[in-house]
Design an enzyme around this catalytic site. Structure first.
Site, PDB file in Angstrom:
ATOM      1  N   PRO A 106      56.023  46.835  18.667  1.00 28.98           N
ATOM      2  CA  PRO A 106      55.652  46.153  17.416  1.00 28.98           C
ATOM      3  C   PRO A 106      54.265  46.591  16.969  1.00 28.98           C
ATOM      4  O   PRO A 106      53.427  46.996  17.776  1.00 28.98           O
ATOM      5  CB  PRO A 106      55.682  44.675  17.804  1.00 28.98           C
ATOM      6  CG  PRO A 106      56.681  44.609  18.912  1.00 28.98           C
ATOM      7  CD  PRO A 106      56.479  45.885  19.687  1.00 28.98           C
ATOM      8  N   CYS A 107      54.018  46.485  15.683  1.00 24.94           N
ATOM      9  CA  CYS A 107      52.894  47.201  15.076  1.00 24.94           C
ATOM     10  C   CYS A 107      51.624  46.367  14.941  1.00 24.94           C
ATOM     11  O   CYS A 107      50.897  46.528  13.977  1.00 24.94           O
ATOM     12  CB  CYS A 107      53.317  47.732  13.715  1.00 24.94           C
ATOM     13  SG  CYS A 107      54.108  46.472  12.671  1.00 24.94           S
TER      14      CYS A 107
END
Length: 505
Positions: A106-107
């Site tokens: 996830p970013c």
């Protein structure tokens, strides 16, 4: 010093062993499914969401009920150590457990990643623990260091190429170089690989230098001219990529007009039976009723694939062809133009109100008019939500499916005005290239979220086929006629300063 674990893996694959994959941040298993189709064995996964973890386990490990519960357990990658995970999954010593590591971290906190931090964790795999930001890219590197895969794949959104004024993936390439990997990355759109969806994502591939392998990406199987919005987004994403001077970026081979056109929405979901938006009642949706495919129409090649995917064949229909209850909006859905966005939808709703007011002789400014207006016109600000609604074009691939479809599906309104509805769970799965025999766990909203979060399996499969070929050929080439694996003098290397030719981001 030779890495004996790496050499053992090379010898195993050279002898015909099936490459084993560990999927990090696995979600429902889009990457896993693509790799399985290409000939990889899915050894295990790490997923923090309990419902998605259960979906992954039931689709990839249901044939082994003795370990199903173990695989279905939700795990937080920041709390489980690599050796602990290998032990829990029964994979043996961590350095021998798997051959390929895949996943899309996830970013969070792109702007906070930096070369110094990435080099630190490359040299000390537990360094992320002292970083209160808990960046998941660092955790990904820690797992690479511990599992020593022969190959790896990382996927993420285009913003990772320019977030905070620097290119995070380029920094990952440098950190992986210090861990003994040759890596490269590309920006690919899934519509060029047989997925009925225009979805831009960054993919990074790495191989152990012992393999002497070159990083390549699959050639396009389909061709289209992307709409201006996608072309502009790609240009922004690539503005911090040095295309000419030592960058790890690899330009994709997108083919030309001689290739078949993209798979359209009609090609993807046109065989699923109609649902009238006005027929849906308030309440929970259950995936228990088998709905048979439409009769009297010829199935497209894509539809045949979705029905007949090996290991995920359908049983003559689907059980999750269910939609949301949206009583306010069916009139607008029916009158929207195909390809229309929210501003046009809002204007359509206002026209409907004005028409009905005239028919019923309701005057503007009255309580009755205000009540009618509220019952038809959506309340969202046109200037702030221009892309919130979109009505599909049957002759085009659809726009990117996002995790937000777990909350609403206005971004994908069915093109058939007589149905006047948003897409169903199974239609979303089809548009993401999940086969009909792939079963999602949880309620409708959870299933939508899992689908929107996933990497399209056909996209993952195209990359997996390239990686499978590289692993097969490079491991065979690495083994000498006497069955031994020669040591390459330049591997593995330890973490080091950035190469001087690389520009700072």
């Amino acid at each position: 010093m030779e890495d004996t674990a790496v050499l053992r893996k090379i010898e195993r694959l050279a002898a015909g062993g099936q490459p084993r994959v560990l999927d990090l941040f696995a979600g429902a298993g889009g990457i896993s499914l693509g790799f399985q189709r290409a000939g990889f064995q899915i050894a295990g996964a790490v997923e923090v969401d309990p419902t998605a973890a259960l979906t992954h386990a039931l689709n990839f490990h249901a044939d082994h009920p003795d370990v199903l519960e173990t695989h279905a357990r939700a795990r937080d990658i920041t709390r489980v150590e690599p050796d602990q995970l290998a032990s829990e999954l029964g994979l043996g010593p961590v350095e021998d457990a798997v051959d390929v590591l895949v996943g899309g971290p996830p970013c969070q906190a792109y702007a906070r990643v930096g070369r110094a931090k990435l080099r630190e964790v490359a040299a000390h795999p537990e360094a992320f623990k002292v970083d209160p930001r808990g960046n998941l890219f660092l955790r990904y590197l820690a797992y690479v260091e511990a599992f020593r895969p022969l190959a790896l794949l990382m996927e993420n959104v285009p913003d990772i190429l320019h977030y905070g004024g620097h290119n995070v993936v380029e920094e990952m390439v440098e950190a992986l170089d210090g861990l003994g990997y040759s890596a490269g990355y590309s920006l690919l759109n899934s519509a060029f690989y047989g997925v009925p969806q225009m979805r831009d994502r960054v993919f990074l591939i790495g191989y152990r230098r012992e393999l002497g392998a070159k990083v390549t990406f699959p050639k396009a199987t389909n061709h289209m001219v992307l709409p201006p919005g996608y072309a502009g987004t790609r240009a922004v994403a690539l503005r911090h990529v040095d295309l000419f001077n030592g960058s790890g970026y690899i330009s994709p081979d997108l083919g030309d007009e001689s290739l078949p056109g993209p798979v359209s929405a009609q090609d993807a979901i046109g065989d699923l039976p109609p649902i009238l938006g006005t027929s849906v009642k308030r309440g929970a949706r259950k995936f228990t009723e088998l709905v048979k495919y439409r009769t009297g129409i010829r199935a497209s090649e894509y539809q045949k694939l979705m029905r007949q995917w090996p290991g995920f064949e359908s049983c003559g229909g689907v059980k999750d062809h269910v939609i949301r209850y949206l009583p306010r909006d069916h009139l607008v859905f029916a009158e929207m133009r195909q390809g229309a966005e929210y501003p046009e939808a809002h204007a359509t709703a206002v026209r409907i109100v004005e028409r009905k007011a005239r028919e019923s002789r309701i005057r503007p400014g009255t309580a009755a008019y205000d009540k009618l207006y509220a019952s038809i016109v959506p309340p969202y600000d046109v200037s702030k939500f221009p892309n919130k609604w979109w009505k599909l074009r049957p002759d085009w691939p659809v726009r990117t499916l996002m995790a937000h479809i777990g909350k609403d599906t206005y971004s994908h309104i069915h093109w058939d005005s007589t149905q006047a509805r948003t897409i169903s769970v199974r239609e979303a799965a089809r548009l993401q290239s999940f086969p009909d025999g792939f079963v999602f766990q949880g309620a409708m909203n959870a299933a939508f979220r899992q689908i929107g979060n996933a990497v399209p399996p056909l996209m993952a499969g195209a990359i997996a086929e390239v990686m499978h070929k590289v692993l097969r050929e490079s491991t065979m080439a690495s083994v000498q006629p006497n069955g031994t694996t020669p040591r390459r003098p330049d591997v593995p290397r330890k973490a080091q300063a950035p190469r001087s030719k690389r520009r700072s981001q």
